[in-house]
Design a protein around this motif. Structure first.
Motif, PDB file in Angstrom:
ATOM      1  N   ALA A  35      -1.982  -8.211 -13.044  1.00 55.91           N
ATOM      2  CA  ALA A  35      -1.981  -8.960 -11.891  1.00 55.91           C
ATOM      3  C   ALA A  35      -0.766  -8.706 -11.369  1.00 55.91           C
ATOM      4  CB  ALA A  35      -2.246 -10.330 -11.822  1.00 55.91           C
ATOM      5  N   GLY A  36       0.356  -8.742 -11.813  1.00 57.73           N
ATOM      6  CA  GLY A  36       1.712  -8.294 -11.229  1.00 57.73           C
ATOM      7  C   GLY A  36       1.835  -6.810 -10.756  1.00 57.73           C
ATOM      8  N   ILE A  37       1.474  -5.959 -11.516  1.00 58.56           N
ATOM      9  CA  ILE A  37       1.421  -4.742 -11.281  1.00 58.56           C
ATOM     10  C   ILE A  37       0.445  -4.480  -9.931  1.00 58.56           C
ATOM     11  CG2 ILE A  37       0.730  -2.361 -11.544  1.00 58.56           C
ATOM     12  CD1 ILE A  37       1.442  -3.124 -14.619  1.00 58.56           C
ATOM     13  N   LEU A  38      -0.738  -5.168  -9.738  1.00 56.96           N
ATOM     14  CA  LEU A  38      -1.654  -5.138  -8.702  1.00 56.96           C
ATOM     15  C   LEU A  38      -0.848  -5.573  -7.428  1.00 56.96           C
ATOM     16  CD1 LEU A  38      -5.075  -5.549 -10.085  1.00 56.96           C
ATOM     17  CD2 LEU A  38      -4.238  -3.367  -9.114  1.00 56.96           C
ATOM     18  N   ILE A  39      -0.161  -6.820  -7.512  1.00 58.20           N
ATOM     19  CA  ILE A  39       0.371  -7.412  -6.413  1.00 58.20           C
ATOM     20  C   ILE A  39       1.508  -6.592  -5.934  1.00 58.20           C
ATOM     21  CG2 ILE A  39       1.724  -9.448  -5.752  1.00 58.20           C
ATOM     22  CD1 ILE A  39       0.169 -11.218  -7.659  1.00 58.20           C
ATOM     23  N   LEU A  40       2.425  -5.905  -6.751  1.00 61.36           N
ATOM     24  CA  LEU A  40       3.381  -5.153  -6.377  1.00 61.36           C
ATOM     25  C   LEU A  40       2.737  -3.761  -5.310  1.00 61.36           C
ATOM     26  CD1 LEU A  40       5.560  -4.802  -9.291  1.00 61.36           C
ATOM     27  CD2 LEU A  40       6.311  -5.885  -7.100  1.00 61.36           C
ATOM     28  N   LEU A  49      -3.316 -10.551  -3.201  1.00 61.14           N
ATOM     29  CA  LEU A  49      -2.560 -11.647  -3.998  1.00 61.14           C
ATOM     30  C   LEU A  49      -3.418 -12.915  -4.058  1.00 61.14           C
ATOM     31  CD1 LEU A  49      -0.039 -12.921  -5.082  1.00 61.14           C
ATOM     32  CD2 LEU A  49       0.575 -13.780  -2.886  1.00 61.14           C
ATOM     33  N   ASN A  50      -4.268 -13.263  -2.951  1.00 62.91           N
ATOM     34  CA  ASN A  50      -5.144 -14.441  -3.173  1.00 62.91           C
ATOM     35  C   ASN A  50      -6.247 -14.213  -4.148  1.00 62.91           C
ATOM     36  OD1 ASN A  50      -3.657 -15.995  -1.434  1.00 62.91           O
ATOM     37  ND2 ASN A  50      -4.834 -15.150   0.261  1.00 62.91           N
ATOM     38  N   TYR A  51      -6.684 -13.030  -3.978  1.00 64.21           N
ATOM     39  CA  TYR A  51      -7.855 -12.588  -5.001  1.00 64.21           C
ATOM     40  C   TYR A  51      -7.428 -12.362  -6.450  1.00 64.21           C
ATOM     41  CZ  TYR A  51     -10.416 -11.647  -0.596  1.00 64.21           C
ATOM     42  OH  TYR A  51     -10.914 -11.730   0.628  1.00 64.21           O
TER      43      TYR A  51
END
Length: 61
Positions: free
Chosen positions: A29-34, A40-42
């Motif tokens: 999740a952290g990598i995808l948010i970066l 972020l919401n999903y």
């Protein structure tokens, strides 16, 4: 004289590896948010759903 017993330690060559689902999901999740901040919401919602299912049904992944 006095005989002192020698204790030999038993050694094993096994390695146990366990994966913690919370850490793996948080890392992804952290990598995808970066990479894609608009997700972020999903990502947070999916993370919470996965962790909730694991906790409620006591799943071992």
């Amino acid at each position: 004289m006095f005989d002192i017993p020698i204790l030999l330690a038993q050694t094993t060559n096994t390695i146990q590896v366990g994966i913690n689902i919370n850490g793996v999901v948080a890392l992804i999740a952290g990598i995808l948010i970066l990479i894609l901040p608009r997700l972020l919401n999903y990502i947070v919602a999916i993370y919470l759903i996965i962790i909730g299912l694991v906790q409620v049904f006591n799943l071992r992944i």
